[in-house]
Write a protein that holds these residues in place. Structure first.
Motif, PDB file in Angstrom:
ATOM      1  N   GLU A   1       3.064   9.732   9.948  1.00  0.00           N
ATOM      2  CA  GLU A   1       2.436   9.583  11.269  1.00  0.00           C
ATOM      3  C   GLU A   1       1.124   8.806  11.154  1.00  0.00           C
ATOM      4  O   GLU A   1       0.792   8.003  12.025  1.00  0.00           O
ATOM      5  N   MET A   2       0.390   9.062  10.070  1.00  0.00           N
ATOM      6  CA  MET A   2      -0.884   8.373   9.873  1.00  0.00           C
ATOM      7  C   MET A   2      -0.674   6.875   9.666  1.00  0.00           C
ATOM      8  O   MET A   2      -1.431   6.068  10.189  1.00  0.00           O
ATOM      9  N   VAL A   3       0.359   6.520   8.909  1.00  0.00           N
ATOM     10  CA  VAL A   3       0.657   5.103   8.664  1.00  0.00           C
ATOM     11  C   VAL A   3       0.972   4.409   9.986  1.00  0.00           C
ATOM     12  O   VAL A   3       0.485   3.309  10.247  1.00  0.00           O
ATOM     13  N   ARG A   4       1.766   5.078  10.836  1.00  0.00           N
ATOM     14  CA  ARG A   4       2.087   4.488  12.149  1.00  0.00           C
ATOM     15  C   ARG A   4       0.830   4.325  13.002  1.00  0.00           C
ATOM     16  O   ARG A   4       0.619   3.278  13.601  1.00  0.00           O
ATOM     17  N   ARG A   5       0.040   5.390  13.081  1.00  0.00           N
ATOM     18  CA  ARG A   5      -1.157   5.349  13.923  1.00  0.00           C
ATOM     19  C   ARG A   5      -2.169   4.328  13.416  1.00  0.00           C
ATOM     20  O   ARG A   5      -2.749   3.571  14.190  1.00  0.00           O
ATOM     21  N   SER A   6      -2.369   4.286  12.119  1.00  0.00           N
ATOM     22  CA  SER A   6      -3.399   3.407  11.544  1.00  0.00           C
ATOM     23  C   SER A   6      -2.918   1.977  11.320  1.00  0.00           C
ATOM     24  O   SER A   6      -3.730   1.096  11.056  1.00  0.00           O
ATOM     25  N   LYS A   7      -1.600   1.781  11.406  1.00  0.00           N
ATOM     26  CA  LYS A   7      -1.005   0.470  11.109  1.00  0.00           C
ATOM     27  C   LYS A   7      -1.383   0.014   9.695  1.00  0.00           C
ATOM     28  O   LYS A   7      -1.684  -1.156   9.457  1.00  0.00           O
ATOM     29  N   SER A   8      -1.448   1.002   8.790  1.00  0.00           N
ATOM     30  CA  SER A   8      -1.749   0.783   7.364  1.00  0.00           C
ATOM     31  C   SER A   8      -3.130   0.187   7.114  1.00  0.00           C
ATOM     32  O   SER A   8      -3.332  -0.542   6.149  1.00  0.00           O
ATOM     33  N   THR A   9      -4.066   0.479   8.007  1.00  0.00           N
ATOM     34  CA  THR A   9      -5.451   0.063   7.789  1.00  0.00           C
ATOM     35  C   THR A   9      -6.336   1.304   7.764  1.00  0.00           C
ATOM     36  O   THR A   9      -5.995   2.331   8.343  1.00  0.00           O
ATOM     37  N   CYS A  10      -7.475   1.188   7.120  1.00  0.00           N
ATOM     38  CA  CYS A  10      -8.424   2.301   7.115  1.00  0.00           C
ATOM     39  C   CYS A  10      -8.916   2.481   8.543  1.00  0.00           C
ATOM     40  O   CYS A  10      -9.393   1.536   9.177  1.00  0.00           O
ATOM     41  N   GLU A  11      -8.782   3.697   9.050  1.00  0.00           N
ATOM     42  CA  GLU A  11      -9.168   3.946  10.438  1.00  0.00           C
ATOM     43  C   GLU A  11     -10.679   3.966  10.623  1.00  0.00           C
ATOM     44  O   GLU A  11     -11.156   3.837  11.750  1.00  0.00           O
ATOM     45  N   LEU A  12     -11.419   4.092   9.545  1.00  0.00           N
ATOM     46  CA  LEU A  12     -12.878   4.103   9.681  1.00  0.00           C
ATOM     47  C   LEU A  12     -13.485   2.711   9.576  1.00  0.00           C
ATOM     48  O   LEU A  12     -14.308   2.336  10.398  1.00  0.00           O
ATOM     49  N   CYS A  13     -13.070   1.938   8.587  1.00  0.00           N
ATOM     50  CA  CYS A  13     -13.690   0.612   8.413  1.00  0.00           C
ATOM     51  C   CYS A  13     -12.828  -0.535   8.918  1.00  0.00           C
ATOM     52  O   CYS A  13     -13.312  -1.650   9.101  1.00  0.00           O
ATOM     53  N   GLY A  14     -11.521  -0.282   9.130  1.00  0.00           N
ATOM     54  CA  GLY A  14     -10.632  -1.316   9.648  1.00  0.00           C
ATOM     55  C   GLY A  14     -10.047  -2.238   8.592  1.00  0.00           C
ATOM     56  O   GLY A  14      -9.303  -3.157   8.916  1.00  0.00           O
ATOM     57  N   GLU A  15     -10.348  -1.995   7.325  1.00  0.00           N
ATOM     58  CA  GLU A  15      -9.835  -2.853   6.251  1.00  0.00           C
ATOM     59  C   GLU A  15      -8.372  -2.545   5.964  1.00  0.00           C
ATOM     60  O   GLU A  15      -7.949  -1.397   5.985  1.00  0.00           O
ATOM     61  N   SER A  16      -7.610  -3.584   5.669  1.00  0.00           N
ATOM     62  CA  SER A  16      -6.206  -3.406   5.285  1.00  0.00           C
ATOM     63  C   SER A  16      -6.057  -3.821   3.826  1.00  0.00           C
ATOM     64  O   SER A  16      -6.968  -4.398   3.238  1.00  0.00           O
ATOM     65  N   GLY A  17      -4.895  -3.520   3.261  1.00  0.00           N
ATOM     66  CA  GLY A  17      -4.651  -3.898   1.872  1.00  0.00           C
ATOM     67  C   GLY A  17      -5.326  -2.981   0.871  1.00  0.00           C
ATOM     68  O   GLY A  17      -5.428  -3.306  -0.304  1.00  0.00           O
ATOM     69  N   ARG A  18      -5.809  -1.843   1.312  1.00  0.00           N
ATOM     70  CA  ARG A  18      -6.451  -0.871   0.429  1.00  0.00           C
ATOM     71  C   ARG A  18      -5.575   0.368   0.326  1.00  0.00           C
ATOM     72  O   ARG A  18      -4.786   0.649   1.213  1.00  0.00           O
ATOM     73  N   SER A  19      -5.764   1.095  -0.744  1.00  0.00           N
ATOM     74  CA  SER A  19      -5.087   2.373  -0.904  1.00  0.00           C
ATOM     75  C   SER A  19      -5.658   3.344   0.129  1.00  0.00           C
ATOM     76  O   SER A  19      -6.879   3.455   0.279  1.00  0.00           O
ATOM     77  N   LEU A  20      -4.780   4.013   0.874  1.00  0.00           N
ATOM     78  CA  LEU A  20      -5.210   4.915   1.940  1.00  0.00           C
ATOM     79  C   LEU A  20      -4.742   6.335   1.659  1.00  0.00           C
ATOM     80  O   LEU A  20      -3.708   6.546   1.033  1.00  0.00           O
ATOM     81  N   SER A  21      -5.515   7.291   2.157  1.00  0.00           N
ATOM     82  CA  SER A  21      -5.104   8.689   2.051  1.00  0.00           C
ATOM     83  C   SER A  21      -5.500   9.418   3.329  1.00  0.00           C
ATOM     84  O   SER A  21      -6.361   8.963   4.084  1.00  0.00           O
ATOM     85  N   VAL A  22      -4.857  10.549   3.548  1.00  0.00           N
ATOM     86  CA  VAL A  22      -5.162  11.380   4.708  1.00  0.00           C
ATOM     87  C   VAL A  22      -6.417  12.176   4.378  1.00  0.00           C
ATOM     88  O   VAL A  22      -6.492  12.823   3.331  1.00  0.00           O
ATOM     89  N   TYR A  23      -7.397  12.105   5.243  1.00  0.00           N
ATOM     90  CA  TYR A  23      -8.653  12.828   5.040  1.00  0.00           C
ATOM     91  C   TYR A  23      -8.881  13.722   6.250  1.00  0.00           C
ATOM     92  O   TYR A  23      -8.904  13.241   7.384  1.00  0.00           O
TER      93      TYR A  23
END
Length: 135
Positions: free
Chosen positions: A21-43
């Motif tokens: 669900e997080m991947v869908r919502r965030s579109k695979s970008t960091c929801e805080l900084c907006g950067e893509s192409g980074r390793s992401l985790s649920v916080y």
């Protein structure tokens, strides 16, 4: 102690389940900084003994997560990602940014934060999410 450990493990598994669900919502970008192409985790923002709550979780990169963990040691520009997060269309992300700001011991170290806070509109839905993050 075994009960707490079991509950903690179940809670962690519950948070991991939010991943898709997080991947869908965030579109695979960091929801805080907006950067893509980074390793992401649920916080998960805030701590609680209850079940994990999707509306208290954000998808973040390691850099933002590390900054949050050392929040009161962050330099003037280290928290600029909050500028991006506060304008998110997702109330959860906005609430996360507001929660992070509320956790800063000395906001006067960041000349731009009060200006940012003056521009934010907090409706009832956002206020409710913010309240859940406090507990």
């Amino acid at each position: 102690m075994a009960k707490w450990t079991g509950r903690s493990k179940a809670r962690k598994n519950n948070i991991v389940e939010f991943g898709k669900e997080m991947v869908r919502r965030s579109k695979s970008t960091c929801e805080l900084c907006g950067e893509s192409g980074r390793s992401l985790s649920v916080y998960e923002i805030g701590k609680t003994d209850e079940n994990a709550d999707f509306e208290r979780c954000v998808h973040v990169c390691d850099e933002c997560k590390d900054t949050i963990k050392k929040l009161n040691k962050a330099g003037e520009n280290d928290l600029r990602f909050l500028n991006h997060a506060i304008w998110s269309e997702e109330n959860t992300v906005k609430a996360a940014a507001l929660h992070i700001i509320s956790e800063i011991e000395d906001r006067s170290r960041y000349s731009w934060i009060e200006d940012l806070m003056d521009m934010v509109y907090i409706d009832n839905d956002l206020k409710d999410i913010c309240e859940r993050m406090k507990h």
